[in-house]
Design an enzyme around this catalytic site. Structure first.
Site, PDB file in Angstrom:
ATOM      1  N   ALA B   7      -3.675  46.756  30.386  1.00 18.13           N
ATOM      2  CA  ALA B   7      -3.602  45.324  30.126  1.00 18.13           C
ATOM      3  C   ALA B   7      -3.685  45.060  28.634  1.00 18.13           C
ATOM      4  O   ALA B   7      -4.488  45.658  27.928  1.00 18.13           O
ATOM      5  CB  ALA B   7      -4.744  44.599  30.842  1.00 18.13           C
ATOM      6  N   CYS B   8      -2.802  44.173  28.164  1.00 16.60           N
ATOM      7  CA  CYS B   8      -2.933  43.687  26.787  1.00 16.60           C
ATOM      8  C   CYS B   8      -2.612  42.200  26.824  1.00 16.60           C
ATOM      9  O   CYS B   8      -2.346  41.651  27.890  1.00 16.60           O
ATOM     10  CB  CYS B   8      -2.040  44.447  25.813  1.00 16.60           C
ATOM     11  SG  CYS B   8      -0.292  44.299  26.115  1.00 16.60           S
ATOM     12  N   SER B   9      -2.622  41.524  25.685  1.00 15.89           N
ATOM     13  CA  SER B   9      -2.550  40.062  25.738  1.00 15.89           C
ATOM     14  C   SER B   9      -1.308  39.567  26.481  1.00 15.89           C
ATOM     15  O   SER B   9      -1.387  38.656  27.281  1.00 15.89           O
ATOM     16  CB  SER B   9      -2.656  39.455  24.348  1.00 15.89           C
ATOM     17  OG  SER B   9      -1.887  40.167  23.428  1.00 15.89           O
TER      18      SER B   9
END
Lengths: 111, 103
Positions: B7-9
């Site tokens: 997960a990243c932004s």
């Protein structure tokens, strides 16, 4: 802290990831800085903001080399990932400037 | 089947890392399902994963996500900065296995 990297030793993809990674580390520290201030930890808040600036410097070092490269006539491939990396850098710089100003306002108010 | 959630932004940079991690898993004969989401979806999807790795831009959410992960027994950690910065799929995959206690 990551050591200084030379552009020529990196693939295009790695250059983009370097920008995102340094900006991302800074971004997290900037938000953490505000949270520390909220908890009353002023010194830690300032410490985190200073560390965020070091991370941003890491991103700027890479970015500066990219601009220099283009100025010397060597084209950089424009990809969506590069635009995304630029986005990360620009928004984090904005956040940093604003948070620095906000902390000054809070400090004055809370003194 | 190892299930790894990144997960990243916005889920963009980690998408690329997914490709590299999947290639590495395949090359060593591992069966792995690796996928990436943006930060808003991370909490919703973590129960379907064995392990969650988050991007450096999300490390300020680590504690919150680790708390959520505990509900499902899913370990959560930030992707190693060097592995992420060099888009090193092998290193990131090994980190995921480590967190799962498989290495």
């Amino acid at each position: 802290m990551m050591e200084k990297l030379k552009l020529e030793n990196l693939t295009t993809e790695q250059i983009n990831f370097q920008l995102i990674s340094h900006s991302g580390n800074a971004r997290s520290k900037i938000i953490q800085s505000l949270r520390e201030y909220r908890e009353g930890n002023t010194a830690e808040s300032e410490n985190l903001l200073a560390k965020a600036e070091e991370d941003l410097q890491g991103a700027h070092d890479i970015h500066f080399q990219m601009v220099q490269k283009e100025a010397s006539g060597e084209k950089t491939d424009i990809s969506l990932l590069l635009m995304h990396a630029e986005d990360h850098l620009m928004s984090t710089v904005t956040m940093k400037e604003l948070v620095r100003e906000m902390l000054e306002i809070f400090k004055k108010r809370d003194d | 089947m190892k299930k790894i959630l990144l997960a990243c932004s916005s889920g963009m940079s980690t998408s690329l890392l997914v490709t590299k991690m999947s290639e590495h898993a395949k090359s060593i004969g591992d069966e792995a399902e690796i996928w990436a989401v943006g930060q808003d979806r991370a909490k919703k999807e973590m129960e379907n994963a064995d392990v969650v790795l988050i991007g450096p831009q999300m490390s300020f959410l680590k504690k919150e996500l680790q708390g959520e992960g505990e509900k499902y027994g899913v370990p959560v950690d930030v992707i190693d900065t060097v592995a992420y910065g060099m888009a090193d799929g092998k290193k990131a995959y090994e980190q995921a296995l480590n967190l799962m206690g498989e290495q």
